[in-house]
Every structure is written in C-alpha cells, then in structure tokens.
Design an enzyme around this catalytic site. Structure first.
Site, PDB file in Angstrom:
ATOM      1  CG  HIS A 109      57.381 -10.527  20.417  1.00 49.15           C
ATOM      2  ND1 HIS A 109      57.712 -11.108  21.618  1.00 49.15           N
ATOM      3  CD2 HIS A 109      56.367  -9.672  20.695  1.00 49.15           C
ATOM      4  CE1 HIS A 109      56.939 -10.607  22.582  1.00 49.15           C
ATOM      5  NE2 HIS A 109      56.106  -9.751  22.042  1.00 49.15           N
ATOM      6  N   GLY A 135      67.393  -3.526  16.750  1.00 48.84           N
ATOM      7  CA  GLY A 135      67.904  -3.803  15.407  1.00 48.84           C
ATOM      8  C   GLY A 135      69.206  -3.113  15.076  1.00 48.84           C
ATOM      9  CG  ASP A 192      60.007  -9.458  24.848  1.00 50.47           C
ATOM     10  OD1 ASP A 192      61.224  -9.213  24.835  1.00 50.47           O
ATOM     11  OD2 ASP A 192      59.170  -8.765  24.233  1.00 50.47           O
ATOM     12  CD  GLU A 228      73.535  12.832  41.862  1.00 43.50           C
ATOM     13  OE1 GLU A 228      73.552  11.607  42.097  1.00 43.50           O
ATOM     14  OE2 GLU A 228      74.563  13.518  41.796  1.00 43.50           O
ATOM     15  CD  GLU A 232      75.965  10.095  38.870  1.00 46.86           C
ATOM     16  OE1 GLU A 232      76.426   9.086  39.435  1.00 46.86           O
ATOM     17  OE2 GLU A 232      75.926  11.217  39.386  1.00 46.86           O
TER      18      GLU A 232
END
Length: 343
Positions: A109, A135, A192, A228, A232
């Site tokens: 990073h 990972g 990121d 909901e 889902e």
C-alpha cells in the site's frame, strides 16, 4: 489509453529466485504473501514483534520466524505488511539500520511513501506489489492455481531492475495469473483510500444502514428489511463482479432496472458528488492521513465508532438470521481464522 495487463509470461522469476525475502507481519496479507512465496520456492522468512500471537501460526505453517531486525539483517528484500500507522516506527527501529545499498524495500500500500512517513535512502529499490483483494483470497486463489490481480509500482530504482523484480514478486504470489497493472505509489494510495471511504466500506455500509433504518422506522419487520437491504447485496455485487453494471441490469427484472435507472441518480445527486470530491481532496491533501495517524495513537474515537457499529440493529438481526442459514458459512473458515491474526 487502456492500462497494459501483464501476466506470468511477462514475468522473469530469475529476478527474485535468488533473493532472500523478509516479510514483516503475519496478518491478512502477511500470511498470504509468505506462504505463496514459500510455495513458489522463494527463500522467505517472517519478522515479528516480540510476543506476537502470530509466531505460533507461522511456525506451524513451516515458516522461519525471526525478530524483525534479524529477518531484515539476513535479507535483501523486505516486504512491509504491517498496519499503516505502525510502519514508520518499525522502519526506523528495525529496518533502516540493516538495509544495504542494492537492497529492496517493498510495500503493499502506498500510504507511508505517499505521505512521507517513511523516507528510504537513495541506494535501495522502493517498490510496491498490491494485491487487489484480502489476504485470505490471495492465499486461497493461489492454492487453487489462480491468483488475485495485483498493482505494481516503482518509487525508486537504484538497481535498474526494480520493475522486473516487482513483477517477478507479483508472479510468485499468484498475481500474474490474474493480471498485473503498473501504477504509481500516489495513484494507488489515493484511489485506494478514496474507494474504501466512498464506496467499498464507508459508502456501502452507511447506505445499507440508512436504508435498513428507513424501512424499520416506517414499520416494516427488521428481518424483511435486512434481507432487502443487506442479504441481497451479494447477489447484485456478484452479478456486477461477473458481468459489469450492464450485465447486472440485464439479469434483474425490468421493474428493478427501471427503479435503478430512475431512482439511482436521485440517491447519488449533486450534493453526494460534491461530498465525494471533498473526501478525495482530503485524501490528496494528506489531511485524512494526518487525522488517522493522530487518531491511531489513542484510538478512542475509532473504538467508539466500532462499538456503535456492532450495536446497530442490523448487526443483531443479521446475526440471528445468519444462524438460521448455516449454508452461508458451511465449509468456510472465518476471515479471522484464514488471515492468521495480526503481525
């Protein structure tokens, strides 16, 4: 211009075959990098802090475990896989005194290089190999013969071969099986952080919780609201992952697609876009990094926010419903078990 994707055929393993690699940390990414490198025939050892709970797990996996200083001293390539806010202190104490000209310092990073928390000397290579997945997936896909796509970047090329070595490293952990894209520390770090805050973690969790709260406050059953607004999600995200947004829209009902096309822009309106730009500016300016580094010293607000999240009704309802659906986790390790703890 589309980015070039590199694969195993583009990687020359000879650039890493004779390197002595030290992985600092044996958490989520640390355990995956270490074991994948080991299985690829690379001479790898793990450097851990004294008393680390990960030492036993690493040893049980057949990995050499050393102190951080000793691991660095006998290696010529060091991969920093520790929490962002710990890396600078550990670098100064355990890494910098033991690196020689021609050695390599690697990151997964861009945080510490982008925000000048770590400033390496001129004589070493500084590069990044960043798998675009957690990972446990880096490890699991490698064991299955595949891999997780990786980003590579070179900040400092002292040897003239930093890019080739980074691509070889990415190949050795399985990334080149899936594809490798070249970037920069700045681009990786800023995109990121922005993605985590606006979509992947912050935006998604806040949207899910707010939608759940809206239905429950309107008198609907919490269990129905959970299905909901959270359950889902996986179905939709899987469709997008496999076929893109267009493929998802093709797969859902016309009613769902029309609601998507007409109500989605109302949810993410000009105000939300302005907030996104503000958050990106905080990332780019370094104000988020400064805030997070300061917060990490005490973590009081961080822990309070974590606790509030755990106590949210959606978590309580979800825990009860998932217990009624054992097939969701059947045959799977928990993320905590798969990741091997913290380095």
């Amino acid at each position: 211009m589309a980015a070039t994707m590199y694969y195993s055929a583009d990687a020359d393993r000879s650039f890493i075959a004779d390197r002595k690699v030290a992985v600092l940390g044996y958490g989520s990414q640390g355990h995956a990098h270490t074991l994948n490198l080991k299985d690829s025939g690379i001479d790898v050892r793990v450097g851990l802090r004294e008393g680390s709970a990960s030492a036993v797990k690493a040893a049980e996996a057949g990995v050499r475990v050393l102190s951080m200083a000793d691991a660095v001293a006998e290696s010529d390539l060091v991969m920093m896989l520790l929490p962002d806010t710990l890396q600078a202190e550990i670098y100064v104490e355990h890494v910098e005194p033991h690196q020689d000209p021609g050695d390599a310092l690697y990151f997964a990073h861009g945080f510490n290089i982008r925000f000048d928390c770590i400033v390496p000397p001129a004589g070493i290579d500084v590069a990044m190999v960043a798998p675009k997945g957690p990972g446990h997936l880096v490890r699991r896909t490698f064991e299955e013969g595949g891999g997780v796509p990786c980003l590579i970047a070179v900040e400092q090329d002292a040897t003239g071969h930093a890019r080739e070595t980074a691509l070889a490293y990415a190949d050795a952990i399985g990334g080149a099986q899936a594809g490798v894209i070249e970037t920069t520390f700045t681009e990786e770090c800023e995109t990121d952080l922005f993605g985590e805050q606006v979509v992947l973690c912050g935006g998604l969790t806040a949207l899910t919780q707010a939608a759940f709260e809206t239905l429950v406050e309107a008198g609907y059953q919490p269990e129905v609201a959970y299905f909901e607004c959270l359950h889902e999600l996986k179905l939709i995200v899987d469709l997008m992952y496999e076929e893109g947004i267009g493929g998802m829209r093709y797969s859902v009902s016309d009613t769902a697609e029309y609601g998507d096309l007409t109500r989605g822009p109302r949810m993410v309106d000009d105000h939300v876009r302005a907030t996104m730009r503000e958050i990106l500016a905080e990332v780019q300016s370094g104000s988020f990094a400064t805030e997070w580094i300061a917060e990490s010293r005490t973590r009081e607000r961080f822990r309070a926010l974590e606790a509030a999240g755990r106590e949210h009704q959606i978590e309580q309802v979800g825990q009860q419903l998932r217990a009624m659906m054992p097939w969701i986790s059947a045959g799977k390790q928990s993320v905590q078990e798969a990741s091997g703890g913290q380095g």
